[in-house]
Motif scaffolding. Structure first.
Motif, PDB file in Angstrom:
ATOM      1  N   ASN A  38       0.830  -1.204   0.000  1.00 34.47           N
ATOM      2  CA  ASN A  38       0.000   0.000   0.000  1.00 34.47           C
ATOM      3  C   ASN A  38       0.868   1.260   0.000  1.00 34.47           C
ATOM      4  O   ASN A  38       1.984   1.247   0.518  1.00 34.47           O
ATOM      5  N   ALA A  39       0.323   2.314  -0.589  1.00 36.20           N
ATOM      6  CA  ALA A  39       0.942   3.651  -0.592  1.00 36.20           C
ATOM      7  C   ALA A  39       2.344   3.700  -1.212  1.00 36.20           C
ATOM      8  O   ALA A  39       3.202   4.461  -0.778  1.00 36.20           O
TER       9      ALA A  39
ATOM     10  N   GLY B  59       2.724   3.910  -4.781  1.00 34.22           N
ATOM     11  CA  GLY B  59       2.693   4.679  -6.043  1.00 34.22           C
ATOM     12  C   GLY B  59       2.004   3.960  -7.190  1.00 34.22           C
ATOM     13  O   GLY B  59       2.147   4.374  -8.347  1.00 34.22           O
ATOM     14  N   LYS B  60       1.247   2.911  -6.904  1.00 32.46           N
ATOM     15  CA  LYS B  60       0.569   2.167  -7.989  1.00 32.46           C
ATOM     16  C   LYS B  60      -0.534   3.032  -8.617  1.00 32.46           C
ATOM     17  O   LYS B  60      -0.592   3.176  -9.830  1.00 32.46           O
ATOM     18  N   THR B  61      -1.386   3.596  -7.770  1.00 31.86           N
ATOM     19  CA  THR B  61      -2.461   4.450  -8.300  1.00 31.86           C
ATOM     20  C   THR B  61      -1.883   5.704  -8.942  1.00 31.86           C
ATOM     21  O   THR B  61      -2.390   6.169  -9.972  1.00 31.86           O
ATOM     22  N   ASN B  62      -0.803   6.224  -8.378  1.00 26.07           N
ATOM     23  CA  ASN B  62      -0.184   7.415  -8.965  1.00 26.07           C
ATOM     24  C   ASN B  62       0.240   7.141 -10.411  1.00 26.07           C
ATOM     25  O   ASN B  62       0.110   7.994 -11.285  1.00 26.07           O
TER      26      ASN B  62
ATOM     27  N   ASP C  51      -1.804  19.356  -7.286  1.00 27.38           N
ATOM     28  CA  ASP C  51      -1.741  18.265  -6.300  1.00 27.38           C
ATOM     29  C   ASP C  51      -0.772  17.163  -6.741  1.00 27.38           C
ATOM     30  O   ASP C  51      -0.291  16.381  -5.931  1.00 27.38           O
TER      31      ASP C  51
ATOM     32  N   VAL D  27       2.082  17.610  -8.281  1.00 27.88           N
ATOM     33  CA  VAL D  27       3.492  18.015  -8.210  1.00 27.88           C
ATOM     34  C   VAL D  27       4.105  17.368  -6.971  1.00 27.88           C
ATOM     35  O   VAL D  27       3.514  17.409  -5.883  1.00 27.88           O
TER      36      VAL D  27
END
Ligand SMILES: Nc1ncnc2c1ncn2[C@@H]1O[C@H](COP(=O)(O)OP(=O)(O)OP(=O)(O)O)[C@@H](O)[C@H]1O
Length: 371
Positions: A32-33, A35-38, A59, A61
């Motif tokens: 989790n957290a 950077g997959k969704t990013n 947001d 950046v």
């Protein structure tokens, strides 16, 4: 259409990373957290010009940075394109093949994506707002001027509502309503025409797909719910009917301070075997119907644009049981797909599909395994 390479600089938690992809299934995995969704968001951003997560580009950046750069290499009909978005000092620049592009429609369609996220599984179950959002997102994907029409309609609708509230206290302002009504009729009719045409196509595709996904057990039928048109025969006279309804409801609109008629209250009624799926469908049936609606886009996009879109499945697989996971993956055979997950082991069952596993940690690609 294949996305072959992605370069992210100061984009959310990515500092400077270049990733190369398979033309088949790309499994983006990690804790989790990380950077997959990013990563998925950056592809969606290049495709649509906006994020599916946040309203403002600032947001995205990287923390403590002044801008970001995202760039994709895309192969479309044997031609390569490089599409980039640069955000610097709050200013966005779009570059196509290295040249600055100011016309929005020149870049839309270079990279076409369909995004499927957990919220989409609620299309059937939740209120009409979800289904309007679904229609708006999907139509925007292959009709470049749709977002512009939608934005204009929303603006005029809000201004008309504000004016209705003022008329209560100053009736002389009612004289100005006619010109707002004309604008509302103009953009509202355009929206309704796009939606009617889209739902006609969606009805055919989603019915076929749902029959397949339900093992021939269920018949899915969609109905466009709109309070301007009483029956489809009125379609050719849409503007006149809309104008008349606005005039007839004027006193009521003034009393309520809001607009009664128009596409802002549109909905899609979804029937399974002749019954309203929202009221009578089980959770599983509602989810399968949502998948049918969503995945029908693949063929609708292909028919509209002549090419398969890139499919983005963000966090969706963990929400589904094995059977539905298998159903989705079997439909992805013809497209390039990006699937985010924490456990990539499911892909071992699909050795016939070209695939690549990209492991992401703290905004960096740790390793990749290719099939
Ligand atoms: N503008 C930003 N600059 C730097 N880091 C950011 C920025 N925006 C978000 N992040 C970081 O990105 C991380 C979240 O990334 P992301 O949403 O892609 O996670 P994920 O791998 O999809 O996780 P999950 O599996 O929980 O959905 C968080 O640690 C968050 O702090």
């Amino acid at each position: 259409m294949i996305l072959t390479r992605l370069h992210l600089v100061h984009y959310r938690n990515y500092r400077d990373e270049t990733l190369e992809f398979s033309p088949g299934i790309n499994v983006i995995c990690g804790q989790n957290a990380q950077g997959k969704t990013n990563l998925v968001e950056s592809i969606h951003l290049l495709s649509r010009g906006y994020s599916h997560k946040t309203g403002t580009l600032m947001d995205m950046v990287g923390f403590d940075e002044s801008g970001f750069f995202v760039q994709a290499d895309i192969v479309k009909e044997d031609t390569s394109h490089t599409l980039s978005i640069k955000m610097q000092d709050k200013k966005k620049t779009v570059l196509l093949n290295g040249k600055k592009e100011t016309r929005r429609d020149a870049v839309l369609g270079v990279l076409t994506t369909i995004l499927f996220e957990p919220d989409d599984l609620k299309i059937v179950k939740e209120g009409p707002e979800k289904r309007r959002r679904f229609m708006n997102n999907e139509i925007s994907g292959f009709k470049p001027n749709y977002p512009y029409i939608l934005k204009n309609y929303a603006k005029i609708h809000n201004q008309r509502n504000a004016l209705l509230k003022e008329i209560k206290y100053d009736s002389t302002l009612a004289l100005t309503l006619d010109s707002w009504d004309e604008q509302l009729v103009k953009y509202g009719s355009m929206l309704m025409r796009y939606r009617i045409d889209y739902l006609r196509r969606l009805n055919v595709k989603a019915r076929e797909l749902h029959r397949e996904l339900s093992g021939g057990q269920e018949e899915l039928v969609l109905f466009y719910q709109n309070n301007v048109l009483e029956n489809p025969q009125e379609f050719s006279d849409l503007e006149r009917i809309f104008r008349e309804k606005l005039q007839a409801s004027r006193q009521e609109d003034i009393a309520r301070g809001s607009t009664t008629y128009g596409p802002h209250v549109d909905d899609i009624m979804i029937h399974l075997n002749g019954k309203d799926a929202k009221k009578y469908g089980s959770q599983g049936q509602q989810r399968t119907a949502a998948i049918s609606l969503k995945l029908s886009q693949i063929e609708i996009y292909r028919e509209s644009t002549g090419d398969y879109p890139v499919v983005l499945l963000d966090d969706i697989l963990s929400e589904l049981d094995d059977r539905r996971q298998r159903n989705i993956l079997s439909i992805l055979g013809k497209t390039q797909a990006f699937i985010t997950c924490t456990d990539p082991s499911f892909i071992e069952h699909y050795s016939e599909l070209p695939s690549k596993i990209l492991k992401i940690e703290d905004g960096r690609q740790l390793k990749q395994i290719e099939n």
